[in-house]
Design a protein around this motif. Structure first.
Motif, PDB file in Angstrom:
ATOM      1  N   SER A  66       1.021  -1.104   0.057  1.00 27.43           N
ATOM      2  CA  SER A  66      -0.041   0.040   0.130  1.00 27.43           C
ATOM      3  C   SER A  66       0.791   1.209   0.097  1.00 27.43           C
ATOM      4  O   SER A  66       0.677   2.247  -0.677  1.00 27.43           O
ATOM      5  N   LEU A  67       2.186   1.355   0.755  1.00 22.12           N
ATOM      6  CA  LEU A  67       2.899   2.291   0.727  1.00 22.12           C
ATOM      7  C   LEU A  67       3.438   2.602  -0.677  1.00 22.12           C
ATOM      8  O   LEU A  67       3.556   3.757  -1.283  1.00 22.12           O
ATOM      9  N   VAL A  68       3.746   1.584  -1.401  1.00 19.29           N
ATOM     10  CA  VAL A  68       4.453   1.590  -2.881  1.00 19.29           C
ATOM     11  C   VAL A  68       3.106   2.302  -3.551  1.00 19.29           C
ATOM     12  O   VAL A  68       3.534   3.003  -4.434  1.00 19.29           O
ATOM     13  N   ARG A  69       2.232   1.606  -3.569  1.00 15.52           N
ATOM     14  CA  ARG A  69       0.937   2.134  -4.619  1.00 15.52           C
ATOM     15  C   ARG A  69       0.768   3.570  -4.206  1.00 15.52           C
ATOM     16  O   ARG A  69       0.535   4.301  -5.343  1.00 15.52           O
ATOM     17  N   ALA A  70       0.725   4.095  -2.965  1.00 17.11           N
ATOM     18  CA  ALA A  70       0.511   5.482  -2.606  1.00 17.11           C
ATOM     19  C   ALA A  70       1.702   6.306  -2.985  1.00 17.11           C
ATOM     20  O   ALA A  70       1.549   7.526  -2.962  1.00 17.11           O
ATOM     21  N   GLY A  71       2.858   5.772  -3.355  1.00 19.82           N
ATOM     22  CA  GLY A  71       4.054   6.647  -3.808  1.00 19.82           C
ATOM     23  C   GLY A  71       4.848   6.969  -2.655  1.00 19.82           C
ATOM     24  O   GLY A  71       5.816   7.917  -2.762  1.00 19.82           O
ATOM     25  N   THR A  72       4.480   6.427  -1.278  1.00 21.80           N
ATOM     26  CA  THR A  72       5.419   6.850  -0.110  1.00 21.80           C
ATOM     27  C   THR A  72       6.828   6.634  -0.095  1.00 21.80           C
ATOM     28  O   THR A  72       7.406   7.271   0.202  1.00 21.80           O
ATOM     29  N   LEU A  73       7.126   5.501  -0.858  1.00 26.88           N
ATOM     30  CA  LEU A  73       8.586   5.116  -0.954  1.00 26.88           C
ATOM     31  C   LEU A  73       9.351   5.715  -1.963  1.00 26.88           C
ATOM     32  O   LEU A  73      10.329   5.785  -2.232  1.00 26.88           O
ATOM     33  N   GLY A  74       8.451   6.470  -2.878  1.00 28.12           N
ATOM     34  CA  GLY A  74       9.312   6.887  -4.076  1.00 28.12           C
ATOM     35  C   GLY A  74       9.265   5.972  -5.228  1.00 28.12           C
ATOM     36  O   GLY A  74       8.430   4.817  -5.145  1.00 28.12           O
ATOM     37  N   GLN A  75      10.083   6.140  -6.292  1.00 29.00           N
ATOM     38  CA  GLN A  75      10.555   5.025  -7.156  1.00 29.00           C
ATOM     39  C   GLN A  75      11.197   4.169  -6.553  1.00 29.00           C
ATOM     40  O   GLN A  75      12.197   4.128  -5.803  1.00 29.00           O
ATOM     41  N   ILE A  76      10.596   2.568  -6.885  1.00 31.45           N
ATOM     42  CA  ILE A  76      11.342   1.618  -6.249  1.00 31.45           C
ATOM     43  C   ILE A  76      12.744   1.304  -7.108  1.00 31.45           C
ATOM     44  O   ILE A  76      12.326   1.243  -8.280  1.00 31.45           O
ATOM     45  N   ARG A  77      13.692   1.347  -6.343  1.00 27.88           N
ATOM     46  CA  ARG A  77      15.105   1.121  -7.262  1.00 27.88           C
ATOM     47  C   ARG A  77      15.610  -0.343  -7.142  1.00 27.88           C
ATOM     48  O   ARG A  77      15.913  -0.914  -8.048  1.00 27.88           O
ATOM     49  N   TYR A  78      15.316  -0.861  -5.837  1.00 26.01           N
ATOM     50  CA  TYR A  78      15.554  -2.464  -5.729  1.00 26.01           C
ATOM     51  C   TYR A  78      15.204  -3.094  -4.475  1.00 26.01           C
ATOM     52  O   TYR A  78      14.770  -2.230  -3.560  1.00 26.01           O
ATOM     53  N   LEU A  79      15.191  -4.262  -4.666  1.00 22.82           N
ATOM     54  CA  LEU A  79      14.818  -5.116  -3.364  1.00 22.82           C
ATOM     55  C   LEU A  79      15.432  -6.212  -3.138  1.00 22.82           C
ATOM     56  O   LEU A  79      16.060  -6.759  -4.187  1.00 22.82           O
ATOM     57  N   TYR A  80      15.716  -6.646  -1.839  1.00 20.40           N
ATOM     58  CA  TYR A  80      16.552  -7.906  -1.789  1.00 20.40           C
ATOM     59  C   TYR A  80      15.735  -8.658  -0.607  1.00 20.40           C
ATOM     60  O   TYR A  80      15.157  -8.081   0.463  1.00 20.40           O
ATOM     61  N   SER A  81      15.898 -10.099  -0.819  1.00 22.25           N
ATOM     62  CA  SER A  81      15.267 -10.701   0.276  1.00 22.25           C
ATOM     63  C   SER A  81      16.064 -12.001   0.636  1.00 22.25           C
ATOM     64  O   SER A  81      17.080 -12.286  -0.187  1.00 22.25           O
ATOM     65  N   VAL A  82      15.843 -12.428   2.085  1.00 19.27           N
ATOM     66  CA  VAL A  82      16.936 -13.457   2.452  1.00 19.27           C
ATOM     67  C   VAL A  82      15.622 -14.493   3.002  1.00 19.27           C
ATOM     68  O   VAL A  82      14.837 -14.139   3.916  1.00 19.27           O
TER      69      VAL A  82
END
Length: 351
Positions: free
Chosen positions: A142-158
């Protein structure tokens, strides 16, 4: 309270009552507006477990009898991965809506055939991408959809732990579908290539125990995944880095699973005219850390309720067959990359 309630209960059957199938059955049997009328498993001990979880259900080892029952509207497939495609195909051909535990299938061709069959029969096809229903991940979405995080640059998971070691699928095939589904939901655009390296230490020549993979998207974003069942720690963590803020989701932190960091690196507007070196113009911002309140609802309950709701409402489920196909396409490309020593493999063509 459940989001759906109908005069006639949805009549369900479940195929397979193994380690994870028991959790699915527990939630399906407790779901308002639905009734588990049959459970099928070849193993007698598994049927005994099913009898305790769904005491009203008919227990059988005969799949044909379940699929031939016209009163059964939908089927949950929770068998071993190599059987997913064949059982789901038979269920769709029998006119049943189908939920398949992840992954949807082992190959892109199998997944494509399932999606096409479900479309042709106008049946709901859903895949068990559990994290798509996890309240913590949904909050970050929901934060991503609302633009709160801005442009997503990368993500990583463990996603690592010690065991459970599987004989017929690698750690990546077993664990990565969760994180791939999240990456596809958070990063705009299509994945274009994957590069992966892994090794089979416990079963030489068999499925890999540890895999590191990077998926590149068409906008230049990267999703990096570390999956292993040969690790001293149990870690379930995803970090999402945006141009404005960053978020960390930690499944092992029950009380505070999400932290949002008001941190980033930007270029002050007054310094964008090129009069100073670019690196000198960059400014690091380190602000507050927000710990939002997250609903404690069980993701698996929300997942099975979504299956029932999608059927009753005649709509595509949140994690539909096409999402399952997209994940399988990346899994297959990753296997080819591992076999090619980590060479990038095109996701769209798988070659």
């Amino acid at each position: 309270m459940s989001s759906f309630a109908y005069t006639e209960p949805l009549r369900l059957a479940q195929i397979g009552v193994g380690y994870w199938g028991r959790n699915l059955l527990r939630n399906a049997a407790a779901m308002p507006g639905a009734e588990v009328v049959a459970v099928c498993d070849r193993d007698e001990d598994a049927r005994d477990v099913a009898g305790r979880l769904a005491p009203e259900a008919r227990l059988t080892g005969d799949l044909d009898s379940v699929l031939a029952d016209p009163s059964i509207e939908a089927v949950i497939v929770a068998t071993e991965t190599p059987t997913h495609a064949s059982i789901a195909t038979r269920a769709l051909e029998a006119g049943k809506h189908v939920f398949v535990e992840k992954p949807l299938a082992q190959t892109e061709a199998e997944a494509e055939a399932l999606v096409a069959l479900a479309d042709a029969r106008d049946l709901r096809l859903m895949v068990g991408h559990l994290l798509r229903y996890h309240p913590a991940y949904r909050h970050v979405e929901s934060l991503v959809r609302a633009g709160t995080l801005g442009q997503i640059r990368y993500l990583y998971s463990v996603r690592v732990n010690l065991g459970i070691v599987r004989e017929h699928e690698s750690a990546f095939d077993s664990l990565a579908p969760h994180d791939l589904a999240i990456a596809l939901s958070l990063i705009p655009g299509e994945p274009v290539s994957v590069s992966a390296r892994g090794h089979a230490y416990l079963q030489p020549g068999g499925p890999e125990d540890v895999v590191f993979a990077s998926v590149t998207f068409e906008g230049g974003e990267i999703a990096h995944l570390h999956c292993s069942w040969l690790d001293p720690h149990k870690v379930r963590r995803t970090t999402v880095v945006g141009s404005e803020q960053m978020a960390v989701i930690d499944d092992m932190e029950a009380a505070e699973p999400v932290r949002v960091y008001d941190k980033g690196v930007g270029t002050p507007a007054s310094e964008r005219d090129g009069t100073v070196p670019y690196a000198d113009a960059l400014s690091v911002r380190s602000g507050d850390v927000l710990v939002p309140r997250i609903d404690r609802a069980e993701p698996l309950r929300l997942e099975v309720e979504e299956f029932a709701s999608a059927i009753r409402q005649g709509r595509a489920p949140r994690s539909d067959g096409r999402e399952g196909l997209a994940v399988v396409r990346i899994l297959e490309a990753a296997r080819r990359s591992i076999g090619a020593g980590g060479a990038p493999i095109d996701v769209q063509r798988g070659a």
